[in-house]
Design an enzyme around this catalytic site. Structure first.
Site, PDB file in Angstrom:
ATOM      1  N   GLU A  95       0.845  -1.196   0.000  1.00 36.08           N
ATOM      2  CA  GLU A  95       0.000   0.000   0.000  1.00 36.08           C
ATOM      3  C   GLU A  95       0.882   1.248   0.000  1.00 36.08           C
ATOM      4  O   GLU A  95       2.023   1.227   0.483  1.00 36.08           O
ATOM      5  CB  GLU A  95      -0.924  -0.070   1.236  1.00 36.08           C
ATOM      6  CG  GLU A  95      -1.713   1.162   1.572  1.00 36.08           C
ATOM      7  CD  GLU A  95      -2.730   1.593   0.534  1.00 36.08           C
ATOM      8  OE1 GLU A  95      -2.417   1.546  -0.664  1.00 36.08           O
ATOM      9  OE2 GLU A  95      -3.827   2.033   0.938  1.00 36.08           O
ATOM     10  N   ASP A  96       0.362   2.345  -0.537  1.00 36.69           N
ATOM     11  CA  ASP A  96       1.129   3.583  -0.567  1.00 36.69           C
ATOM     12  C   ASP A  96       1.313   4.177   0.830  1.00 36.69           C
ATOM     13  O   ASP A  96       2.410   4.551   1.213  1.00 36.69           O
ATOM     14  CB  ASP A  96       0.500   4.617  -1.529  1.00 36.69           C
ATOM     15  CG  ASP A  96      -0.982   4.880  -1.265  1.00 36.69           C
ATOM     16  OD1 ASP A  96      -1.578   4.235  -0.375  1.00 36.69           O
ATOM     17  OD2 ASP A  96      -1.567   5.735  -1.970  1.00 36.69           O
ATOM     18  N   ASP A  99      -2.776   5.626   6.888  1.00 39.00           N
ATOM     19  CA  ASP A  99      -3.226   6.888   7.472  1.00 39.00           C
ATOM     20  C   ASP A  99      -4.051   6.543   8.718  1.00 39.00           C
ATOM     21  O   ASP A  99      -3.488   6.232   9.761  1.00 39.00           O
ATOM     22  CB  ASP A  99      -4.010   7.645   6.400  1.00 39.00           C
ATOM     23  CG  ASP A  99      -4.404   9.037   6.810  1.00 39.00           C
ATOM     24  OD1 ASP A  99      -3.609   9.712   7.472  1.00 39.00           O
ATOM     25  OD2 ASP A  99      -5.518   9.473   6.467  1.00 39.00           O
ATOM     26  N   PHE A 148      -0.714  16.309   4.201  1.00 35.98           N
ATOM     27  CA  PHE A 148      -1.272  15.618   3.042  1.00 35.98           C
ATOM     28  C   PHE A 148      -0.244  15.638   1.917  1.00 35.98           C
ATOM     29  O   PHE A 148       0.234  16.694   1.523  1.00 35.98           O
ATOM     30  CB  PHE A 148      -2.590  16.259   2.601  1.00 35.98           C
ATOM     31  CG  PHE A 148      -3.377  15.353   1.721  1.00 35.98           C
ATOM     32  CD1 PHE A 148      -4.206  14.378   2.274  1.00 35.98           C
ATOM     33  CD2 PHE A 148      -3.276  15.434   0.343  1.00 35.98           C
ATOM     34  CE1 PHE A 148      -4.907  13.497   1.460  1.00 35.98           C
ATOM     35  CE2 PHE A 148      -3.976  14.568  -0.479  1.00 35.98           C
ATOM     36  CZ  PHE A 148      -4.803  13.599   0.077  1.00 35.98           C
ATOM     37  N   ARG A 161      -0.818  11.867  -9.263  1.00 37.43           N
ATOM     38  CA  ARG A 161      -0.261  10.521  -9.046  1.00 37.43           C
ATOM     39  C   ARG A 161       1.014  10.308  -9.851  1.00 37.43           C
ATOM     40  O   ARG A 161       1.857   9.503  -9.499  1.00 37.43           O
ATOM     41  CB  ARG A 161      -1.267   9.443  -9.476  1.00 37.43           C
ATOM     42  CG  ARG A 161      -2.491   9.338  -8.608  1.00 37.43           C
ATOM     43  CD  ARG A 161      -3.232   8.044  -8.932  1.00 37.43           C
ATOM     44  NE  ARG A 161      -4.618   8.071  -8.493  1.00 37.43           N
ATOM     45  CZ  ARG A 161      -5.039   7.723  -7.280  1.00 37.43           C
ATOM     46  NH1 ARG A 161      -4.170   7.335  -6.375  1.00 37.43           N
ATOM     47  NH2 ARG A 161      -6.315   7.759  -6.970  1.00 37.43           N
TER      48      ARG A 161
HETATM   49  P1  IMP Z   1      -6.714   5.089   5.665  1.00 39.35           P
HETATM   50  O1  IMP Z   1      -7.789   4.093   5.444  1.00 39.35           O
HETATM   51  O2  IMP Z   1      -7.197   6.303   6.391  1.00 39.35           O
HETATM   52  O3  IMP Z   1      -5.458   4.527   6.266  1.00 39.35           O
HETATM   53  O4  IMP Z   1      -6.399   5.698   4.266  1.00 39.35           O
HETATM   54  C1  IMP Z   1      -5.589   5.121   3.387  1.00 39.35           C
HETATM   55  C2  IMP Z   1      -5.794   5.753   2.041  1.00 39.35           C
HETATM   56  O5  IMP Z   1      -6.015   7.151   2.122  1.00 39.35           O
HETATM   57  C3  IMP Z   1      -4.550   5.566   1.259  1.00 39.35           C
HETATM   58  O6  IMP Z   1      -4.645   4.424   0.470  1.00 39.35           O
HETATM   59  C4  IMP Z   1      -4.484   6.800   0.424  1.00 39.35           C
HETATM   60  O7  IMP Z   1      -5.118   6.541  -0.804  1.00 39.35           O
HETATM   61  C5  IMP Z   1      -5.279   7.842   1.166  1.00 39.35           C
HETATM   62  N1  IMP Z   1      -4.410   8.826   1.829  1.00 39.35           N
HETATM   63  C6  IMP Z   1      -4.128   8.938   3.131  1.00 39.35           C
HETATM   64  N2  IMP Z   1      -3.293   9.951   3.381  1.00 39.35           N
HETATM   65  C7  IMP Z   1      -3.006  10.489   2.176  1.00 39.35           C
HETATM   66  C8  IMP Z   1      -2.163  11.577   1.752  1.00 39.35           C
HETATM   67  O8  IMP Z   1      -1.478  12.254   2.516  1.00 39.35           O
HETATM   68  N3  IMP Z   1      -2.147  11.802   0.418  1.00 39.35           N
HETATM   69  C9  IMP Z   1      -2.860  11.081  -0.491  1.00 39.35           C
HETATM   70  N4  IMP Z   1      -3.651  10.063  -0.133  1.00 39.35           N
HETATM   71  C10 IMP Z   1      -3.725   9.776   1.182  1.00 39.35           C
HETATM   72 MG    MG Z   2      -5.794   7.127  -2.622  1.00 42.66          MG
END
Ligand code: IMP
Ligand code: MG
Length: 173
Positions: A95-96, A99, A148, A161
């Site tokens: 995963e990228d 968060d 962000f 992207r």
């Molecule tokens: P989570 O479910 O809150 O952990 O969110 C994960 C997803 O939110 C990631 O796969 C990203 O696509 C997106 N995300 C979270 N933080 C960022 C950020 O700083 N920039 C861009 N996408 C983010």
């Molecule tokens: Mg995303």
């Protein structure tokens, strides 16, 4: 909209990808490996990572989303699931960014129900401060502050992207 100067440069990212790939190659030596990239965000990271991994592997993709603009909706939707049967396989989910942890936790639980031999998670970025759900991360590239970021697969509103580096995104107006 303002894109700052690189927060993580192309070189910093590529060095880290090599470092992660080395660890992964050692850990999976002599084992089967199925890499699952979580799309869209991880497409660039996963592509560089698998190129640097030195053990035979299979690759598959899952498309999911949970994010609405710069806030998370908290709801995860799987748009396209893996095609491989993950039962009895060593799965590495790529995963990228972690968060809130909601997305990874959801996919992890979903995968565990299918009884893989093992399941590990690799993320390029970890925004630890924002964590709501505690999800185990086995390979982490960089811990980053609560900003962000965009680029190298990460988007704002599906844009940016394609940047080869990662930058902090600030919304003006
Ligand atoms: P989570 O479910 O809150 O952990 O969110 C994960 C997803 O939110 C990631 O796969 C990203 O696509 C997106 N995300 C979270 N933080 C960022 C950020 O700083 N920039 C861009 N996408 C983010
Ligand atoms: Mg995303």
């Amino acid at each position: 909209m303002v894109i700052g100067k690189p927060f993580l440069t192309v070189n910093q990212i590529q060095d880290k990808v090599k470092e992660l790939a080395e660890k992964i190659s050692k850990d999976y030596e002599g084992k089967d490996l199925l890499v699952v990239a979580l799309l869209k965000g991880a497409f660039m990271f996963a592509s560089d990572l698998v190129k640097a991994i030195r053990v035979p592997l299979t690759i598959d993709f899952i498309t999911a989303s949970s994010y609405v603009k710069t806030g998370t909706s908290g709801e995860v939707k799987v748009h396209c699931d893996v095609r491989e049967d993950i039962r009895n396989k060593n799965v590495l989910l790529v995963e990228d960014i972690a968060d809130t942890g909601i997305t990874l936790n959801y996919i992890r639980e979903r995968f565990l129900q299918r009884e893989p031999k093992s399941l590990r998670i690799c993320v390029l970025l970890d925004k630890k401060e924002r964590r709501i759900v505690d999800v185990p991360l086995d390979y982490v590239g960089f811990e980053i502050p609560n900003e962000f970021v965009v680029g190298y697969g990460l988007d704002y509103d599906n844009k940016f992207r394609n940047l080869p580096y990662i930058a902090i995104f600030k919304k003006t107006t």
